[in-house]
Motif scaffolding. Structure first.
Motif: not given
Length: 221
Positions: A212-221
């Motif tokens: 989940v933390p990676d998903i949130v970070a990746a979403a920001k580009g």
């Protein structure tokens, strides 16, 4: 790089959420939705291919060429299911789909697989679903795609206006701000999941398994 995306699971909550992000993103050129039923959405970018048997893709294989990303959001609950059947609908189905896309598009297609928080790719978990999902992840990573990413979302907030939110969501969806506040490592939005998939398909990511933390970070580009 413009994205031409094959998407599964659009009649489910996760797949529909990812579909909405694909349709609204100018970097996405085309979306091919493969499902058993219509998604209920219409858009100039969207083409829907209805197919009943995902264990046999031969009748539609020629229509799967020319894509550079797959967002595999199709999945079933393990509740009440014995391991052989769950394995057939999870491991066997997913690997058959991925191998078919690899054969028709080559290794440059980026394969994104929606797994789940708690998946165990050491295969030692007491939870049957976690072992099956883990083995599926392991095989996808070894299949031959230059980029294969495993997404492990936890508590997800639906996108406003979704038609296919899970039935329990109307009772528990209000808990999302609470979970995000007290346990941010376990909560994200479907907007973030969709954006994360789009960004890693275009730019890659530093590791193949996204919690989940990676998903949130990746979403920001």
């Amino acid at each position: 790089m413009k994205l031409r995306v094959i998407l599964t699971g659009t009649t489910g909550m996760v797949g529909e959420g990812v579909l909405l992000e694909c349709l609204s993103n100018p970097e996405v050129e085309q979306v091919l939705s493969i499902s058993r039923r219509p998604s209920g959405h219409q858009h100039p970018k969207l083409r829907e291919l209805l197919h009943e048997d995902f264990q046999n893709l031969t009748p539609i294989a020629d229509q799967l060429r020319g894509y550079n990303a797959c967002f595999f959001c199709l999945g079933v609950s393990s509740v009440g299911m014995q391991e052989p059947e769950y394995r057939r609908l999870t491991y066997d189905l997913t690997l058959h789909f991925a191998r078919t896309l690899l054969a028709h598009n080559g290794p440059d297609l980026t394969f994104c697989y929606v797994s789940g928080s708690g998946t165990d790719n050491t295969l030692r978990s007491r939870q049957m679903w976690a072992r099956v999902k883990g083995e599926t992840e392991n095989e996808l990573r070894q299949l031959g795609f230059r980029q294969a990413f495993m997404f492990r979302p936890g508590f997800l907030r639906a996108t406003p206006g979704q038609r296919h939110a899970l039935s329990y969501y109307k009772y528990f969806g209000w808990l999302y701000p609470v979970v995000r506040g007290v346990a941010p490592k376990f909560a994200s939005t479907l907007v973030e999941l969709g954006q994360a998939m789009l960004h890693v398909a275009q730019r890659g990511y530093s590791k193949p398994i996204l919690e989940v933390p990676d998903i949130v970070a990746a979403a920001k580009g």
